[in-house]
Design a protein around this motif. Structure first.
Motif, PDB file in Angstrom:
ATOM      1  N   ILE A  28       0.816  -1.132   0.057  1.00 21.67           N
ATOM      2  CA  ILE A  28      -0.028   0.189   0.112  1.00 21.67           C
ATOM      3  C   ILE A  28       0.868   1.339   0.090  1.00 21.67           C
ATOM      4  N   VAL A  29       1.857   1.102   0.835  1.00 24.50           N
ATOM      5  CA  VAL A  29       2.972   2.484   0.824  1.00 24.50           C
ATOM      6  C   VAL A  29       3.706   2.332  -0.288  1.00 24.50           C
ATOM      7  N   GLN A  30       3.499   3.448  -1.146  1.00 25.98           N
ATOM      8  CA  GLN A  30       4.427   3.398  -2.509  1.00 25.98           C
ATOM      9  C   GLN A  30       5.881   3.502  -2.342  1.00 25.98           C
ATOM     10  N   SER A  31       6.310   3.986  -1.211  1.00 32.27           N
ATOM     11  CA  SER A  31       7.884   4.127  -0.837  1.00 32.27           C
ATOM     12  C   SER A  31       8.537   2.725  -0.628  1.00 32.27           C
ATOM     13  N   MET A  32       7.588   1.808  -0.004  1.00 34.82           N
ATOM     14  CA  MET A  32       7.957   0.670   0.711  1.00 34.82           C
ATOM     15  C   MET A  32       7.872  -0.472  -0.326  1.00 34.82           C
ATOM     16  N   ARG A  33       7.404  -0.291  -1.583  1.00 36.65           N
ATOM     17  CA  ARG A  33       6.996  -1.311  -2.364  1.00 36.65           C
ATOM     18  C   ARG A  33       8.231  -2.191  -2.912  1.00 36.65           C
ATOM     19  N   GLN A  34       9.393  -1.773  -2.691  1.00 40.33           N
ATOM     20  CA  GLN A  34      10.647  -2.551  -3.064  1.00 40.33           C
ATOM     21  C   GLN A  34      10.789  -3.491  -2.031  1.00 40.33           C
ATOM     22  N   TYR A  35      10.356  -3.386  -0.824  1.00 37.49           N
ATOM     23  CA  TYR A  35      10.488  -4.559   0.073  1.00 37.49           C
ATOM     24  C   TYR A  35       9.321  -5.512   0.329  1.00 37.49           C
ATOM     25  N   ALA A  36       8.334  -5.393  -0.718  1.00 37.58           N
ATOM     26  CA  ALA A  36       7.276  -6.342  -0.646  1.00 37.58           C
ATOM     27  C   ALA A  36       7.808  -7.976  -0.771  1.00 37.58           C
ATOM     28  N   GLN A  37       8.858  -8.232  -1.891  1.00 39.56           N
ATOM     29  CA  GLN A  37       9.107  -9.426  -2.020  1.00 39.56           C
ATOM     30  C   GLN A  37       9.908 -10.152  -1.033  1.00 39.56           C
ATOM     31  N   ILE A  38      10.491  -9.214  -0.347  1.00 35.11           N
ATOM     32  CA  ILE A  38      11.306  -9.946   1.018  1.00 35.11           C
ATOM     33  C   ILE A  38      10.269 -10.376   1.942  1.00 35.11           C
ATOM     34  N   PHE A  39       9.108  -9.457   2.219  1.00 34.65           N
ATOM     35  CA  PHE A  39       7.979 -10.270   3.302  1.00 34.65           C
ATOM     36  C   PHE A  39       7.380 -11.489   2.831  1.00 34.65           C
ATOM     37  N   VAL A  40       7.066 -11.441   1.485  1.00 36.38           N
ATOM     38  CA  VAL A  40       6.639 -12.694   0.950  1.00 36.38           C
ATOM     39  C   VAL A  40       7.617 -13.809   1.141  1.00 36.38           C
ATOM     40  N   PHE A  41       8.844 -13.737   0.963  1.00 36.74           N
ATOM     41  CA  PHE A  41       9.827 -14.753   0.851  1.00 36.74           C
ATOM     42  C   PHE A  41      10.043 -15.141   2.274  1.00 36.74           C
ATOM     43  N   ALA A  42       9.951 -14.218   3.347  1.00 31.85           N
ATOM     44  CA  ALA A  42       9.871 -14.489   4.812  1.00 31.85           C
ATOM     45  C   ALA A  42       8.711 -15.411   5.205  1.00 31.85           C
ATOM     46  N   ALA A  43       7.520 -15.036   4.539  1.00 32.05           N
ATOM     47  CA  ALA A  43       6.495 -15.877   5.029  1.00 32.05           C
ATOM     48  C   ALA A  43       6.447 -17.243   4.385  1.00 32.05           C
ATOM     49  N   LEU A  44       6.696 -17.418   3.324  1.00 28.59           N
ATOM     50  CA  LEU A  44       7.047 -18.623   2.645  1.00 28.59           C
ATOM     51  C   LEU A  44       8.249 -19.686   3.191  1.00 28.59           C
ATOM     52  N   LEU A  45       9.233 -19.036   3.788  1.00 30.11           N
ATOM     53  CA  LEU A  45      10.192 -19.713   4.527  1.00 30.11           C
ATOM     54  C   LEU A  45       9.564 -20.056   5.889  1.00 30.11           C
ATOM     55  N   CYS A  46       8.769 -19.302   6.602  1.00 32.02           N
ATOM     56  CA  CYS A  46       8.350 -19.666   7.748  1.00 32.02           C
ATOM     57  C   CYS A  46       7.403 -20.924   7.629  1.00 32.02           C
ATOM     58  N   ALA A  47       6.681 -20.809   6.706  1.00 37.77           N
ATOM     59  CA  ALA A  47       5.574 -22.060   6.269  1.00 37.77           C
ATOM     60  C   ALA A  47       6.319 -23.238   5.832  1.00 37.77           C
ATOM     61  N   LEU A  48       7.302 -22.955   5.280  1.00 36.03           N
ATOM     62  CA  LEU A  48       8.493 -24.486   5.017  1.00 36.03           C
ATOM     63  C   LEU A  48       8.815 -25.001   6.137  1.00 36.03           C
ATOM     64  N   GLY A  49       9.312 -23.804   7.210  1.00 36.00           N
ATOM     65  CA  GLY A  49       9.776 -24.307   8.505  1.00 36.00           C
ATOM     66  C   GLY A  49       8.670 -24.999   9.296  1.00 36.00           C
TER      67      GLY A  49
END
Length: 57
Positions: A28-49
């Motif tokens: 949603i926050v335009q200036s933080m959009r570059q970090y969106a992939q990092i959070f998705v990757f972190a959630a996927l790693l947690c799900a794998l764990g």
């Protein structure tokens, strides 16, 4: 599930939930959009764990 892994699973679930929330915030926050992939990757790693710790042997 062994008792010593239960705390780790709970921590991983909390981190995954926070990662998903931060993904939506960063999208949603335009200036933080570059970090969106990092959070998705972190959630996927947690799900794998969580899967690795809770699967039946």
């Amino acid at each position: 599930m062994m008792a010593k892994n239960r705390g780790l699973v709970i921590v991983l679930k909390i981190i995954a939930a926070l990662s998903i929330i931060m993904f939506f915030v960063s999208y949603i926050v335009q200036s933080m959009r570059q970090y969106a992939q990092i959070f998705v990757f972190a959630a996927l790693l947690c799900a794998l764990g969580i899967y690795a710790l809770t699967k039946k042997k």
